[in-house]
Design an enzyme around this catalytic site. Structure first.
Site, PDB file in Angstrom:
ATOM      1  N   GLY A  45       0.841  -1.186   0.000  1.00 39.28           N
ATOM      2  CA  GLY A  45       0.000   0.000   0.000  1.00 39.28           C
ATOM      3  C   GLY A  45       0.878   1.238   0.000  1.00 39.28           C
ATOM      4  O   GLY A  45       2.035   1.186   0.436  1.00 39.28           O
ATOM      5  N   GLN A  50       3.141   9.806   1.647  1.00 39.68           N
ATOM      6  CA  GLN A  50       4.429   9.127   1.464  1.00 39.68           C
ATOM      7  C   GLN A  50       5.143   9.557   0.180  1.00 39.68           C
ATOM      8  O   GLN A  50       6.318   9.244   0.000  1.00 39.68           O
ATOM      9  CB  GLN A  50       4.226   7.611   1.457  1.00 39.68           C
ATOM     10  CG  GLN A  50       3.715   7.082   2.790  1.00 39.68           C
ATOM     11  CD  GLN A  50       3.596   5.582   2.783  1.00 39.68           C
ATOM     12  OE1 GLN A  50       2.611   5.048   2.307  1.00 39.68           O
ATOM     13  NE2 GLN A  50       4.614   4.899   3.276  1.00 39.68           N
ATOM     14  N   CYS A  98       6.551  -0.337   7.035  1.00 40.40           N
ATOM     15  CA  CYS A  98       6.100   0.831   6.281  1.00 40.40           C
ATOM     16  C   CYS A  98       7.258   1.310   5.406  1.00 40.40           C
ATOM     17  O   CYS A  98       8.398   1.370   5.870  1.00 40.40           O
ATOM     18  CB  CYS A  98       5.691   1.932   7.264  1.00 40.40           C
ATOM     19  SG  CYS A  98       5.078   3.416   6.473  1.00 40.40           S
ATOM     20  N   LEU A  99       6.962   1.651   4.156  1.00 49.89           N
ATOM     21  CA  LEU A  99       8.017   2.109   3.245  1.00 49.89           C
ATOM     22  C   LEU A  99       8.664   3.400   3.742  1.00 49.89           C
ATOM     23  O   LEU A  99       9.793   3.708   3.382  1.00 49.89           O
ATOM     24  CB  LEU A  99       7.454   2.313   1.838  1.00 49.89           C
ATOM     25  CG  LEU A  99       6.998   1.044   1.091  1.00 49.89           C
ATOM     26  CD1 LEU A  99       6.373   1.411  -0.242  1.00 49.89           C
ATOM     27  CD2 LEU A  99       8.141   0.068   0.911  1.00 49.89           C
ATOM     28  N   HIS A 140      -3.926   0.558   7.828  1.00 47.90           N
ATOM     29  CA  HIS A 140      -2.578   1.146   7.879  1.00 47.90           C
ATOM     30  C   HIS A 140      -2.499   2.397   6.983  1.00 47.90           C
ATOM     31  O   HIS A 140      -2.001   3.447   7.402  1.00 47.90           O
ATOM     32  CB  HIS A 140      -1.546   0.093   7.451  1.00 47.90           C
ATOM     33  CG  HIS A 140      -0.133   0.597   7.392  1.00 47.90           C
ATOM     34  ND1 HIS A 140       0.854   0.168   8.256  1.00 47.90           N
ATOM     35  CD2 HIS A 140       0.471   1.506   6.572  1.00 47.90           C
ATOM     36  CE1 HIS A 140       1.985   0.786   7.972  1.00 47.90           C
ATOM     37  NE2 HIS A 140       1.780   1.606   6.945  1.00 47.90           N
ATOM     38  N   GLU A 141      -3.008   2.269   5.757  1.00 51.77           N
ATOM     39  CA  GLU A 141      -2.932   3.398   4.808  1.00 51.77           C
ATOM     40  C   GLU A 141      -3.843   4.545   5.239  1.00 51.77           C
ATOM     41  O   GLU A 141      -3.497   5.716   5.090  1.00 51.77           O
ATOM     42  CB  GLU A 141      -3.294   2.935   3.388  1.00 51.77           C
ATOM     43  CG  GLU A 141      -2.385   1.853   2.816  1.00 51.77           C
ATOM     44  CD  GLU A 141      -0.901   2.167   2.954  1.00 51.77           C
ATOM     45  OE1 GLU A 141      -0.514   3.345   2.860  1.00 51.77           O
ATOM     46  OE2 GLU A 141      -0.123   1.217   3.190  1.00 51.77           O
ATOM     47  N   HIS A 144      -2.257   6.757   7.624  1.00 48.60           N
ATOM     48  CA  HIS A 144      -1.333   7.724   7.005  1.00 48.60           C
ATOM     49  C   HIS A 144      -2.054   9.038   6.693  1.00 48.60           C
ATOM     50  O   HIS A 144      -1.465  10.113   6.797  1.00 48.60           O
ATOM     51  CB  HIS A 144      -0.767   7.162   5.694  1.00 48.60           C
ATOM     52  CG  HIS A 144       0.484   6.340   5.875  1.00 48.60           C
ATOM     53  ND1 HIS A 144       1.647   6.862   6.375  1.00 48.60           N
ATOM     54  CD2 HIS A 144       0.745   5.035   5.600  1.00 48.60           C
ATOM     55  CE1 HIS A 144       2.580   5.918   6.403  1.00 48.60           C
ATOM     56  NE2 HIS A 144       2.054   4.799   5.950  1.00 48.60           N
TER      57      HIS A 144
HETATM   58 NI    NI Z   1       2.990   2.928   5.777  1.00 48.82          NI
END
Ligand code: NI
Length: 187
Positions: A45, A50, A98-99, A140-141, A144
């Site tokens: 995701g 991000q 997480c990226l 999770h997204e 963000h």
């Molecule tokens: Ni993340």
């Protein structure tokens, strides 16, 4: 086009995001770029903050986890202006990453099911119920978009430990990632 991913410490990751308007310029291109960026970084995701944009938009591609969720037909999805209407079900724990926070993982407990109201890439209004792994990725997204990161859920001790690691990575410039990224070196 692959976009640089904003890493932990960048203020955009802590912003509460703005609604996406249907006339947002080059939205289709942005969505394409987000998918490309996410796939290149091998993520499941990716949320707009991000890639440095305080917008209520995230993309999900769960094809890699087909086995975890055989019921999901369409793995590649776009969520615009999402709103979690309700969450329920037995909370379960999973090690999230997480990226924007490379190399660090932590067990996060979340409710099993949710109902989401959102607009798709054509700004069609939808309300849908999700469960299993797909629901987890959405939660999770979605976080963000509220300026929230998975590390916020960890016990204080673990969070401090991770915080120190992140701090060290930033100050020493030791963030090495396999994808283009926006570093934030503190002086
Ligand atoms: Ni993340």
């Amino acid at each position: 086009m692959i976009l640089p991913i904003y890493l932990y410490g960048n203020p955009v990751l802590r912003k509460v995001t703005q609604k996406v308007k249907p006339d947002y310029a080059n939205l289709a291109e942005l969505i394409d770029n987000m998918f490309e960026t996410m796939n290149h970084a091998e993520g499941v995701g990716l949320a707009a903050p991000q890639v440095g944009l305080d917008l209520q938009l995230f993309v999900v591609d769960s094809s890699k986890f087909k086995d975890k969720d055989p019921s999901i037909k369409n793995h590649k999805r776009v969520f615009i202006n999402p709103h979690i209407v309700e969450e329920w079900g037995e909370p379960w724990s999973y090690s999230e990453g997480c990226l924007s926070i490379p190399y660090l993982y932590g067990d996060v407990t979340r409710k099993a099911e949710l109902r989401l109201r959102y607009q798709d890439e054509h700004f069609q209004e939808k309300t849908e119920t999700f469960d299993g792994f797909f629901a987890r990725v959405i939660q999770h997204e979605y976080d963000h978009l509220q300026g929230k990161l998975f590390i916020d859920y960890l016990p204080l001790l673990q969070r401090n430990l991770i915080g120190k690691k992140l701090e060290r990575m930033m100050t020493e410039g030791k963030y090495e990632v396999d994808y283009p990224a926006h570093f934030l070196h503190k002086k």
